[in-house]
Design a protein around this motif. Sequence first.
Motif, PDB file in Angstrom:
ATOM      1  N   TRP A 166      33.598  21.006  39.443  1.00 28.55           N
ATOM      2  CA  TRP A 166      35.030  20.769  39.243  1.00 28.55           C
ATOM      3  C   TRP A 166      35.799  20.693  40.556  1.00 28.55           C
ATOM      4  CZ3 TRP A 166      38.024  18.720  35.926  1.00 28.55           C
ATOM      5  CH2 TRP A 166      39.380  19.036  35.815  1.00 28.55           C
ATOM      6  N   LEU A 167      35.426  21.501  41.541  1.00 34.05           N
ATOM      7  CA  LEU A 167      36.223  21.650  42.754  1.00 34.05           C
ATOM      8  C   LEU A 167      35.631  20.968  43.977  1.00 34.05           C
ATOM      9  CD1 LEU A 167      37.007  25.448  42.329  1.00 34.05           C
ATOM     10  CD2 LEU A 167      38.543  23.548  41.796  1.00 34.05           C
ATOM     11  N   GLY A 168      34.381  20.546  43.899  1.00 38.32           N
ATOM     12  CA  GLY A 168      33.743  20.016  45.093  1.00 38.32           C
ATOM     13  C   GLY A 168      33.347  21.137  46.043  1.00 38.32           C
ATOM     14  N   PRO A 169      32.962  20.808  47.278  1.00 37.56           N
ATOM     15  CA  PRO A 169      32.470  21.825  48.205  1.00 37.56           C
ATOM     16  C   PRO A 169      33.589  22.674  48.814  1.00 37.56           C
ATOM     17  CG  PRO A 169      32.518  19.692  49.280  1.00 37.56           C
ATOM     18  CD  PRO A 169      32.881  19.447  47.832  1.00 37.56           C
ATOM     19  N   HIS A 170      33.177  23.754  49.471  1.00 37.52           N
ATOM     20  CA  HIS A 170      34.046  24.609  50.295  1.00 37.52           C
ATOM     21  C   HIS A 170      35.063  25.403  49.479  1.00 37.52           C
ATOM     22  CE1 HIS A 170      32.171  22.065  53.190  1.00 37.52           C
ATOM     23  NE2 HIS A 170      32.979  21.038  53.014  1.00 37.52           N
ATOM     24  N   HIS A 171      34.817  25.585  48.189  1.00 37.61           N
ATOM     25  CA  HIS A 171      35.732  26.372  47.375  1.00 37.61           C
ATOM     26  C   HIS A 171      35.617  27.856  47.740  1.00 37.61           C
ATOM     27  CE1 HIS A 171      31.909  25.594  45.219  1.00 37.61           C
ATOM     28  NE2 HIS A 171      31.933  26.904  45.077  1.00 37.61           N
ATOM     29  N   ARG A 172      36.576  28.638  47.262  1.00 38.24           N
ATOM     30  CA  ARG A 172      36.650  30.067  47.575  1.00 38.24           C
ATOM     31  C   ARG A 172      36.706  30.863  46.281  1.00 38.24           C
ATOM     32  NH1 ARG A 172      35.207  33.902  51.149  1.00 38.24           N
ATOM     33  NH2 ARG A 172      36.918  35.143  51.967  1.00 38.24           N
ATOM     34  N   LEU A 173      35.817  31.852  46.153  1.00 40.89           N
ATOM     35  CA  LEU A 173      35.719  32.636  44.930  1.00 40.89           C
ATOM     36  C   LEU A 173      36.445  33.960  45.080  1.00 40.89           C
ATOM     37  CD1 LEU A 173      32.609  33.046  42.697  1.00 40.89           C
ATOM     38  CD2 LEU A 173      33.836  35.085  43.438  1.00 40.89           C
ATOM     39  N   THR A 174      37.248  34.304  44.079  1.00 43.60           N
ATOM     40  CA  THR A 174      37.826  35.646  43.968  1.00 43.60           C
ATOM     41  C   THR A 174      37.502  36.163  42.568  1.00 43.60           C
ATOM     42  OG1 THR A 174      39.972  34.818  43.210  1.00 43.60           O
ATOM     43  CG2 THR A 174      39.685  35.135  45.582  1.00 43.60           C
ATOM     44  N   ALA A 175      37.673  37.462  42.359  1.00 45.48           N
ATOM     45  CA  ALA A 175      37.293  38.043  41.070  1.00 45.48           C
ATOM     46  C   ALA A 175      38.163  39.248  40.749  1.00 45.48           C
ATOM     47  CB  ALA A 175      35.814  38.454  41.093  1.00 45.48           C
ATOM     48  N   GLN A 176      38.409  39.432  39.447  1.00 45.22           N
ATOM     49  CA  GLN A 176      39.145  40.599  38.952  1.00 45.22           C
ATOM     50  C   GLN A 176      38.466  41.072  37.669  1.00 45.22           C
ATOM     51  OE1 GLN A 176      41.128  37.474  38.712  1.00 45.22           O
ATOM     52  NE2 GLN A 176      41.189  37.473  40.953  1.00 45.22           N
ATOM     53  N   VAL A 177      38.260  42.351  37.559  1.00 43.47           N
ATOM     54  CA  VAL A 177      37.631  42.905  36.356  1.00 43.47           C
ATOM     55  C   VAL A 177      38.702  43.256  35.327  1.00 43.47           C
ATOM     56  CG1 VAL A 177      36.393  44.917  35.441  1.00 43.47           C
ATOM     57  CG2 VAL A 177      35.576  43.776  37.504  1.00 43.47           C
ATOM     58  N   ASN A 178      38.422  42.913  34.070  1.00 37.52           N
ATOM     59  CA  ASN A 178      39.318  43.290  32.983  1.00 37.52           C
ATOM     60  C   ASN A 178      38.481  43.944  31.882  1.00 37.52           C
ATOM     61  OD1 ASN A 178      41.832  43.484  31.713  1.00 37.52           O
ATOM     62  ND2 ASN A 178      41.520  41.599  30.563  1.00 37.52           N
ATOM     63  N   ILE A 179      38.820  45.183  31.552  1.00 38.25           N
ATOM     64  CA  ILE A 179      38.137  45.909  30.481  1.00 38.25           C
ATOM     65  C   ILE A 179      39.153  46.178  29.384  1.00 38.25           C
ATOM     66  CG2 ILE A 179      36.856  47.986  29.855  1.00 38.25           C
ATOM     67  CD1 ILE A 179      35.876  48.145  32.736  1.00 38.25           C
ATOM     68  N   VAL A 180      38.949  45.519  28.242  1.00 40.54           N
ATOM     69  CA  VAL A 180      39.881  45.618  27.121  1.00 40.54           C
ATOM     70  C   VAL A 180      39.395  46.709  26.172  1.00 40.54           C
ATOM     71  CG1 VAL A 180      40.982  44.378  25.225  1.00 40.54           C
ATOM     72  CG2 VAL A 180      40.469  43.188  27.376  1.00 40.54           C
ATOM     73  N   LYS A 181      40.234  47.688  25.959  1.00 40.46           N
ATOM     74  CA  LYS A 181      39.854  48.878  25.201  1.00 40.46           C
ATOM     75  C   LYS A 181      39.932  48.631  23.696  1.00 40.46           C
ATOM     76  CE  LYS A 181      41.954  51.584  28.935  1.00 40.46           C
ATOM     77  NZ  LYS A 181      43.072  52.489  29.299  1.00 40.46           N
ATOM     78  N   PRO A 182      39.214  49.432  22.917  1.00 44.75           N
ATOM     79  CA  PRO A 182      39.324  49.324  21.457  1.00 44.75           C
ATOM     80  C   PRO A 182      40.770  49.442  21.008  1.00 44.75           C
ATOM     81  CG  PRO A 182      37.468  50.716  22.037  1.00 44.75           C
ATOM     82  CD  PRO A 182      38.192  50.436  23.319  1.00 44.75           C
ATOM     83  N   THR A 183      41.140  48.618  20.045  1.00 45.17           N
ATOM     84  CA  THR A 183      42.478  48.520  19.439  1.00 45.17           C
ATOM     85  C   THR A 183      43.503  47.871  20.361  1.00 45.17           C
ATOM     86  OG1 THR A 183      43.404  50.674  20.118  1.00 45.17           O
ATOM     87  CG2 THR A 183      42.023  50.646  18.129  1.00 45.17           C
ATOM     88  N   ALA A 184      43.113  47.439  21.562  1.00 41.41           N
ATOM     89  CA  ALA A 184      44.057  46.791  22.468  1.00 41.41           C
ATOM     90  C   ALA A 184      44.528  45.466  21.886  1.00 41.41           C
ATOM     91  CB  ALA A 184      43.426  46.570  23.840  1.00 41.41           C
ATOM     92  N   LYS A 185      45.804  45.171  22.080  1.00 39.94           N
ATOM     93  CA  LYS A 185      46.392  43.955  21.543  1.00 39.94           C
ATOM     94  C   LYS A 185      45.983  42.739  22.371  1.00 39.94           C
ATOM     95  CE  LYS A 185      48.606  46.234  18.386  1.00 39.94           C
ATOM     96  NZ  LYS A 185      48.145  46.157  16.982  1.00 39.94           N
ATOM     97  N   ALA A 186      46.157  41.560  21.770  1.00 38.79           N
ATOM     98  CA  ALA A 186      45.834  40.306  22.451  1.00 38.79           C
ATOM     99  C   ALA A 186      46.884  39.984  23.503  1.00 38.79           C
ATOM    100  CB  ALA A 186      45.751  39.172  21.441  1.00 38.79           C
ATOM    101  N   GLN A 187      46.477  39.188  24.494  1.00 39.20           N
ATOM    102  CA  GLN A 187      47.435  38.605  25.422  1.00 39.20           C
ATOM    103  C   GLN A 187      48.270  37.548  24.692  1.00 39.20           C
ATOM    104  OE1 GLN A 187      44.860  36.932  28.440  1.00 39.20           O
ATOM    105  NE2 GLN A 187      45.317  38.575  29.875  1.00 39.20           N
TER     106      GLN A 187
END
Length: 401
Positions: A166-187
Amino acid sequence: MASLTNGQSKHDDTSSIGSRLFSVAKPPSLDEFKKLTTESKLVHYPLASSITANVPIYELPAYSSLSPQQHAALQDEWYHILLSGPGVFVTKGLYSNISLLDTVNEVYSNIIAEEKKLAGKRGDHFAGSGANDRIWNSFSKHCLQDPVSFLEYYSNPWLPLISSAWLGPHHRLTAQVNIVKPTAKAQISHRDYHIGFQDNKSCAMFPKALQVASQFLTLQGAVAHSDMPLESGPTRLLPFSQMFEEGYMAYRTPEFQNFFLEKYVSVPLDTGDGLFFNPALFHAAGQNDTTDILRSANLLQISSAFGKPMEMIDTYPLVQMTWDALVQVYEKNGLSDEVRAFVGNVAEGYPFPTNLDRRVPETAGMAPESEQELLIKGLENGWAKEQLLGELKKMKEDSRA
């Protein structure tokens, strides 16, 4: 050249040209959106192993078992999916070493536990603060906590193959963890970075072509770090919605959000699976209706190499040299076009990249304050140079990794 000041000329009729901007006052057409998302037909993707709810599913073999030509054929399909297909696909077995993911999950748990000891507000995106466990910049924090598992995790050759489709070469990766708890509402349903993080008024300032172009600057991905059955609320998706040109103007309106709730689809994921989608796709994290599943994903946001300026500009010394004179101009003329022009040229108007731990995002606007907004605040509140420079320095320090 036709006169701009001396009455109407034969060149003044722009009715055939049209506006370069989408109008806040004229809502996008829900009927057109419905037609696009319900009547678009899925083409045949021969390398997909199956289709679930219009989402192509790919069973990934060992990377080395495929030839360069086979890798390229996969990329061609993924590119078509993201551009003019459903906008999303699943990669089964993106990570086949589950013991590695167990180790990484332990790292994430340690990071979350350490950060909960710290005072201060914790932000989230498109969800209430504190509803989920969130790790900003899990990429860097993972490395600093456990470089051995970090090296193995991000040595996965499927990641650059998917990203470069999708992006071609030289792209940059970042990351964020999301842990959705039981009974948590939708975005709430939304589009993503870049323009998806603006409010409607700010979004409307970007020309139509750039609203379309925004999607080509980023690829969104997620690695499932837990099993995600449907009842746990895996990502809600609206296939083909990335092709709606006014989508960044539309997603905040109740009519479009209600339609999303009527028509979204979700695909269950197993631990180690990947989900990748066009950032303009309407989507949302689902509601976790289980009592015992912590739905965990490492969210990958991969950026194009082209979203960067050619030279580095340090705002601080430029403001230091000009602030007193700028204040004099402001005191004489107010927030004039000339003052706005100077602020716009000398300071950064876009607050990313930043450190989202120290510069907490707000759910509504999604973005912390920019340098330009800080300078205007300083002018309006009569800040002396020392105060303004102190705030500018703090912003810069808080934005660092």
